[in-house]
Design a protein around this motif. Structure first.
Motif, PDB file in Angstrom:
ATOM      1  N   PHE A 160      41.812  56.198  46.414  1.00 49.44           N
ATOM      2  CA  PHE A 160      40.742  55.222  46.604  1.00 49.44           C
ATOM      3  C   PHE A 160      40.163  55.282  48.025  1.00 49.44           C
ATOM      4  O   PHE A 160      39.527  54.324  48.472  1.00 49.44           O
ATOM      5  CB  PHE A 160      41.262  53.809  46.323  1.00 49.44           C
ATOM      6  CG  PHE A 160      41.713  53.603  44.906  1.00 49.44           C
ATOM      7  CD1 PHE A 160      40.803  53.231  43.927  1.00 49.44           C
ATOM      8  CD2 PHE A 160      43.040  53.789  44.529  1.00 49.44           C
ATOM      9  CE1 PHE A 160      41.209  53.032  42.612  1.00 49.44           C
ATOM     10  CE2 PHE A 160      43.451  53.589  43.230  1.00 49.44           C
ATOM     11  CZ  PHE A 160      42.543  53.212  42.264  1.00 49.44           C
ATOM     12  N   ALA A 184      36.619  49.398  43.604  1.00 46.95           N
ATOM     13  CA  ALA A 184      37.520  50.061  42.653  1.00 46.95           C
ATOM     14  C   ALA A 184      37.417  49.335  41.325  1.00 46.95           C
ATOM     15  O   ALA A 184      37.740  48.146  41.227  1.00 46.95           O
ATOM     16  CB  ALA A 184      38.955  50.031  43.170  1.00 46.95           C
ATOM     17  N   VAL A 220      38.895  48.747  37.881  1.00 36.76           N
ATOM     18  CA  VAL A 220      40.141  48.930  37.136  1.00 36.76           C
ATOM     19  C   VAL A 220      39.894  48.498  35.700  1.00 36.76           C
ATOM     20  O   VAL A 220      39.524  47.348  35.438  1.00 36.76           O
ATOM     21  CB  VAL A 220      41.281  48.112  37.771  1.00 36.76           C
ATOM     22  CG1 VAL A 220      42.585  48.346  37.027  1.00 36.76           C
ATOM     23  CG2 VAL A 220      41.441  48.477  39.245  1.00 36.76           C
ATOM     24  N   VAL A 267      45.812  48.326  41.172  1.00 36.87           N
ATOM     25  CA  VAL A 267      45.237  47.263  42.012  1.00 36.87           C
ATOM     26  C   VAL A 267      45.872  47.257  43.402  1.00 36.87           C
ATOM     27  O   VAL A 267      45.185  47.010  44.406  1.00 36.87           O
ATOM     28  CB  VAL A 267      45.348  45.881  41.348  1.00 36.87           C
ATOM     29  CG1 VAL A 267      44.505  45.841  40.069  1.00 36.87           C
ATOM     30  CG2 VAL A 267      46.788  45.472  41.058  1.00 36.87           C
ATOM     31  N   ALA A 308      44.347  50.233  45.357  1.00 38.02           N
ATOM     32  CA  ALA A 308      42.953  49.969  45.702  1.00 38.02           C
ATOM     33  C   ALA A 308      42.837  48.969  46.848  1.00 38.02           C
ATOM     34  O   ALA A 308      42.051  49.152  47.783  1.00 38.02           O
ATOM     35  CB  ALA A 308      42.199  49.469  44.481  1.00 38.02           C
ATOM     36  N   LYS A 309      43.630  47.899  46.780  1.00 40.11           N
ATOM     37  CA  LYS A 309      43.594  46.902  47.855  1.00 40.11           C
ATOM     38  C   LYS A 309      44.108  47.497  49.168  1.00 40.11           C
ATOM     39  O   LYS A 309      43.559  47.210  50.242  1.00 40.11           O
ATOM     40  CB  LYS A 309      44.429  45.679  47.475  1.00 40.11           C
ATOM     41  CG  LYS A 309      43.883  44.886  46.302  1.00 40.11           C
ATOM     42  CD  LYS A 309      42.483  44.352  46.533  1.00 40.11           C
ATOM     43  CE  LYS A 309      42.472  43.094  47.359  1.00 40.11           C
ATOM     44  NZ  LYS A 309      41.110  42.485  47.391  1.00 40.11           N
ATOM     45  N   VAL A 323      38.217  44.992  44.398  1.00 36.32           N
ATOM     46  CA  VAL A 323      38.702  45.336  43.062  1.00 36.32           C
ATOM     47  C   VAL A 323      37.861  44.615  42.014  1.00 36.32           C
ATOM     48  O   VAL A 323      37.735  43.382  42.039  1.00 36.32           O
ATOM     49  CB  VAL A 323      40.182  44.967  42.894  1.00 36.32           C
ATOM     50  CG1 VAL A 323      40.622  45.131  41.440  1.00 36.32           C
ATOM     51  CG2 VAL A 323      41.051  45.836  43.801  1.00 36.32           C
ATOM     52  N   TYR A 361      44.613  39.879  43.300  1.00 39.75           N
ATOM     53  CA  TYR A 361      44.042  41.206  43.544  1.00 39.75           C
ATOM     54  C   TYR A 361      42.556  41.368  43.236  1.00 39.75           C
ATOM     55  O   TYR A 361      41.930  42.304  43.750  1.00 39.75           O
ATOM     56  CB  TYR A 361      44.801  42.257  42.711  1.00 39.75           C
ATOM     57  CG  TYR A 361      46.243  42.412  43.083  1.00 39.75           C
ATOM     58  CD1 TYR A 361      46.615  43.131  44.215  1.00 39.75           C
ATOM     59  CD2 TYR A 361      47.253  41.809  42.320  1.00 39.75           C
ATOM     60  CE1 TYR A 361      47.953  43.270  44.568  1.00 39.75           C
ATOM     61  CE2 TYR A 361      48.592  41.941  42.674  1.00 39.75           C
ATOM     62  CZ  TYR A 361      48.930  42.673  43.796  1.00 39.75           C
ATOM     63  OH  TYR A 361      50.244  42.802  44.151  1.00 39.75           O
ATOM     64  N   VAL A 362      41.982  40.539  42.398  1.00 35.20           N
ATOM     65  CA  VAL A 362      40.640  40.816  41.872  1.00 35.20           C
ATOM     66  C   VAL A 362      39.561  40.107  42.699  1.00 35.20           C
ATOM     67  O   VAL A 362      39.686  38.938  43.036  1.00 35.20           O
ATOM     68  CB  VAL A 362      40.542  40.403  40.390  1.00 35.20           C
ATOM     69  CG1 VAL A 362      39.119  40.584  39.867  1.00 35.20           C
ATOM     70  CG2 VAL A 362      41.529  41.229  39.552  1.00 35.20           C
TER      71      VAL A 362
END
Length: 323
Positions: A146, A152, A154, A169, A172-173, A179, A203-204
């Motif tokens: 990433f 990103a 997902v 996740v 990506a973070k 995310v 995470y999102v």
């Protein structure tokens, strides 16, 4: 954000599409509009029971979105796993032709396939055999995959492979990306309720849902209330409401995105995926929310004018002229 690259991780699949009736679908006890898993033999039995000739195109939810980003001229990358077979070659060749960087693992297991039965109302009902796409090793998913990623994406279906979802996740973070999670289908949401709220909270940044998915996720049937709950703990919350357009919640403000009106849909396969392509491209390239949403609506409309999730080249030129 470090760049405007959008990196997707998800199932590398080939779509096999057939047109048939509601009665045909009911023979297989399939609830219209969702996704269920099927073996290759079960897929073949359904194909054999239909008198229609299948159409074969590259697919997979996140991949459809990422190919759309590439077609829009965006910087794009796709992470997945394919088989060492002709279907896998078809898949990878299409990824490269769309100017997308493939980051693929290779397995002897056949490339995964999605059989979509498209009914006369243009709804698609999916029977999925993940094949090699399910073999992507969570331990092999690293932050380097990433690198220089703004967003990103997902794939929501990774919620059925929780180790891989968490690896994706977290990587990506760690790379500093926003995310984005598309909730994929109401069946995915219903099967993942024990972890989904915490996953989003931790995470999102961008949460995307249609009406059925939003209702399953929030427990709310009123779209205003559902959108408000979707927005909890995320930077952008998207609620797609079909032919009525969509709504984006950002910074305590709601932007309504008008639908594109025109010809009746031929096939809704990839409609949400291509909507996400336009929207995420816009966000990654600092377009205003309304413009990003309009681009999503255009992409979503145009993919519904063809069978499968691949918009023809000349149409992409028309779409890019609106940016």
């Amino acid at each position: 954000m470090p760049s405007n690259t959008i990196t997707g991780i998800g199932s590398a699949l080939v779509d096999v599409l057939i047109n048939d009736t509601d009665d045909f679908l009911q023979k297989f006890n399939k609830e219209k509009g969702g996704m269920t898993y099927a073996t290759a033999d079960e897929q073949q039995a359904i194909i054999s029971a239909s008198s229609q000739v299948p159409v074969i195109v590259p697919g997979g939810a996140a991949c459809n979105t990422i190919l759309g980003v590439g077609k829009l001229g965006g910087s794009a990358r796709f992470i997945g796993a394919r088989g060492k077979d002709d279907y896998g070659d078809i898949f990878e060749n299409e990824v490269r032709e769309c100017r997308v960087e493939p980051v693929l693992s290779y397995f002897d297991t056949p490339t995964g396939k999605v059989l979509s039965v498209v009914t006369p109302d243009a709804q698609r009902s999916m029977f999925t055999d993940l094949g090699a796409s399910s073999l992507l090793d969570p331990a092999a998913v690293t932050r380097q995959m990433f690198s220089d990623t703004a967003i990103a994406l997902v794939e929501g279906y990774l919620l059925f492979n929780r180790d891989l979802m968490m690896a994706a996740v977290k990587a990506a973070k760690a790379a500093g990306a926003l995310v984005a999670l598309d909730l994929a289908s109401f069946e995915v949401v219903n099967a993942s309720k024990d972890i989904l709220q915490d996953l989003v909270k931790d995470y999102v940044d961008i949460l995307i849902a249609n009406e059925d998915e939003a209702s399953a996720y929030t427990g709310e049937s009123d779209e205003n209330t559902a959108l408000e709950k979707l927005s909890d703990n995320v930077e952008y919350a998207v609620l797609k409401v079909g032919e009525r357009g969509s709504y984006v919640h950002h910074n305590n403000s709601v932007t309504r995105i008008a639908p594109v009106r025109g010809n009746a849909p031929v096939d809704t396969t990839g409609a949400g995926d291509l909507w996400a392509a336009g929207f995420l491209y816009g966000i990654a390239n600092d377009l205003p929310i309304e413009k990003s949403g309009q681009l999503g609506s255009i992409c979503g409309y145009e993919v519904c004018q063809v069978m499968g999730a691949q918009i023809p080249g000349p149409v992409w030129e028309k779409i890019k002229a609106t940016v």
